[in-house]
Scaffold this motif. Structure first.
Motif, short mmCIF file in Angstrom:
data_model
loop_
_atom_site.label_atom_id
_atom_site.label_comp_id
_atom_site.label_asym_id
_atom_site.label_seq_id
_atom_site.Cartn_x
_atom_site.Cartn_y
_atom_site.Cartn_z
N PHE A 1 0.83 -1.20 0.00
CA PHE A 1 0.00 0.00 0.00
C PHE A 1 0.87 1.27 0.00
N ARG A 2 1.89 1.31 0.87
CA ARG A 2 2.78 2.49 0.92
C ARG A 2 3.43 2.72 -0.43
N PHE A 3 3.93 1.66 -1.05
CA PHE A 3 4.56 1.79 -2.37
C PHE A 3 3.58 2.38 -3.37
N LEU A 4 2.39 1.81 -3.45
CA LEU A 4 1.41 2.28 -4.42
C LEU A 4 0.95 3.70 -4.12
N PHE A 5 0.78 4.03 -2.85
CA PHE A 5 0.34 5.38 -2.50
C PHE A 5 1.41 6.41 -2.87
N ARG A 6 2.65 6.09 -2.61
CA ARG A 6 3.74 7.01 -2.99
C ARG A 6 3.88 7.10 -4.51
N TYR A 7 3.66 6.01 -5.16
CA TYR A 7 3.81 5.96 -6.62
C TYR A 7 2.69 6.71 -7.32
N ALA B 1 9.50 4.19 -10.02
CA ALA B 1 9.31 2.96 -9.26
C ALA B 1 10.59 2.59 -8.51
N THR B 2 11.72 2.68 -9.21
CA THR B 2 13.01 2.37 -8.59
C THR B 2 13.29 3.32 -7.43
N PHE B 3 13.05 4.60 -7.63
CA PHE B 3 13.28 5.59 -6.58
C PHE B 3 12.43 5.30 -5.35
N ILE B 4 11.15 5.05 -5.55
CA ILE B 4 10.24 4.81 -4.43
C ILE B 4 10.62 3.53 -3.69
N LEU B 5 10.91 2.47 -4.43
CA LEU B 5 11.28 1.21 -3.79
C LEU B 5 12.58 1.34 -3.00
N GLU C 1 -5.38 1.88 -2.50
CA GLU C 1 -6.10 0.83 -1.77
C GLU C 1 -6.65 -0.21 -2.74
N ASP C 2 -7.27 0.25 -3.82
CA ASP C 2 -7.83 -0.68 -4.82
C ASP C 2 -6.75 -1.55 -5.44
N LEU C 3 -5.64 -0.92 -5.82
CA LEU C 3 -4.58 -1.68 -6.48
C LEU C 3 -3.84 -2.60 -5.51
N ALA D 1 2.40 -5.15 -8.29
CA ALA D 1 1.89 -3.83 -7.89
C ALA D 1 2.34 -2.75 -8.86
N ARG D 2 3.61 -2.78 -9.23
CA ARG D 2 4.13 -1.77 -10.16
C ARG D 2 3.43 -1.87 -11.51
N ASN D 3 3.24 -3.08 -12.01
CA ASN D 3 2.57 -3.25 -13.30
C ASN D 3 1.12 -2.76 -13.24
N LEU D 4 0.43 -3.04 -12.17
CA LEU D 4 -0.94 -2.55 -12.02
C LEU D 4 -0.95 -1.02 -11.96
N ALA D 5 0.02 -0.44 -11.28
CA ALA D 5 0.11 1.03 -11.20
C ALA D 5 0.38 1.62 -12.58
N LEU D 6 1.29 1.02 -13.32
CA LEU D 6 1.59 1.51 -14.67
C LEU D 6 0.36 1.42 -15.56
N ASN D 7 -0.36 0.32 -15.48
CA ASN D 7 -1.59 0.18 -16.27
C ASN D 7 -2.59 1.26 -15.89
N SER D 8 -2.70 1.55 -14.61
CA SER D 8 -3.62 2.58 -14.14
C SER D 8 -3.20 3.96 -14.64
N ILE D 9 -1.92 4.23 -14.58
CA ILE D 9 -1.40 5.53 -15.03
C ILE D 9 -1.65 5.70 -16.53
N ASN D 10 -1.48 4.63 -17.29
CA ASN D 10 -1.68 4.71 -18.74
C ASN D 10 -3.14 4.96 -19.10
N ARG D 11 -4.06 4.67 -18.17
CA ARG D 11 -5.49 4.87 -18.43
C ARG D 11 -5.98 6.24 -18.04
#
Length: 163
Positions: free
Chosen positions: A44-50, A146-150, A58-60, A89-99
């Protein structure tokens, strides 16, 4: 078990995680629940920061674990399940960002807003700096972000991120 913020497991943690993953592969829902409770806060922290969007994070986070469960039969016990989870998680975030259009600033929550109203100018400057920092992070290319946040927030080593 080790904490998420350390970014790596001890030998004892690795064997415990391997046992959990083996049990998950055998459709053990209690093992999956334990795995979820261990890793959910970090994901969750990773996705929220990303993403800078609490609701989407939360959804992702949920989607990440659903995807992990759906591929449980193909999990490789010898590879890092934590790295695989973050990759999902990163792939789901990227897909979400692309949408949707990119986020250019952080969302102010009620507690941050109250601190801006009631705190001193120094606190206002701190929040402004955090907002500018978030904007700068959001301008990074996706893989760099993603690399920076991780590495900076979640304590991963670069070798773990590369997995």
């Amino acid at each position: 078990m080790g904490t998420e913020s350390k970014g790596s497991y001890t030998d004892k943690d690795v064997s415990s995680v391997e046992i959990l993953v083996q049990r998950i592969k055998e459709n053990d829902t209690s093992a999956f629940e334990e795995f979820f409770l261990i890793h959910q806060p970090g994901i969750f922290r990773f996705l929220f920061r990303y993403l800078a969007d609490r609701e989407l994070a939360e959804d992702l986070t949920q989607d990440t674990f659903i995807k992990f469960w759906s591929v449980r039969n193909r999990l490789d016990i010898s590879s890092s399940p934590k790295a695989y989870l973050y990759k999902i998680a990163r792939n789901l975030a990227l897909n979400s960002i692309n949408r949707k259009p990119p986020v250019t600033s952080i969302t102010l929550t009620g507690s941050i807003f109250q601190s801006m109203v009631y705190d001193t100018e120094k606190d206002y400057d701190r929040i402004f700096l955090l907002d500018e920092f978030q904007k700068a992070v959001n301008t990074l290319p996706e893989r760099c972000r993603a690399t920076f946040i991780l590495s900076r927030y979640d304590g991963f080593e670069y070798s773990e991120i590369a997995e």
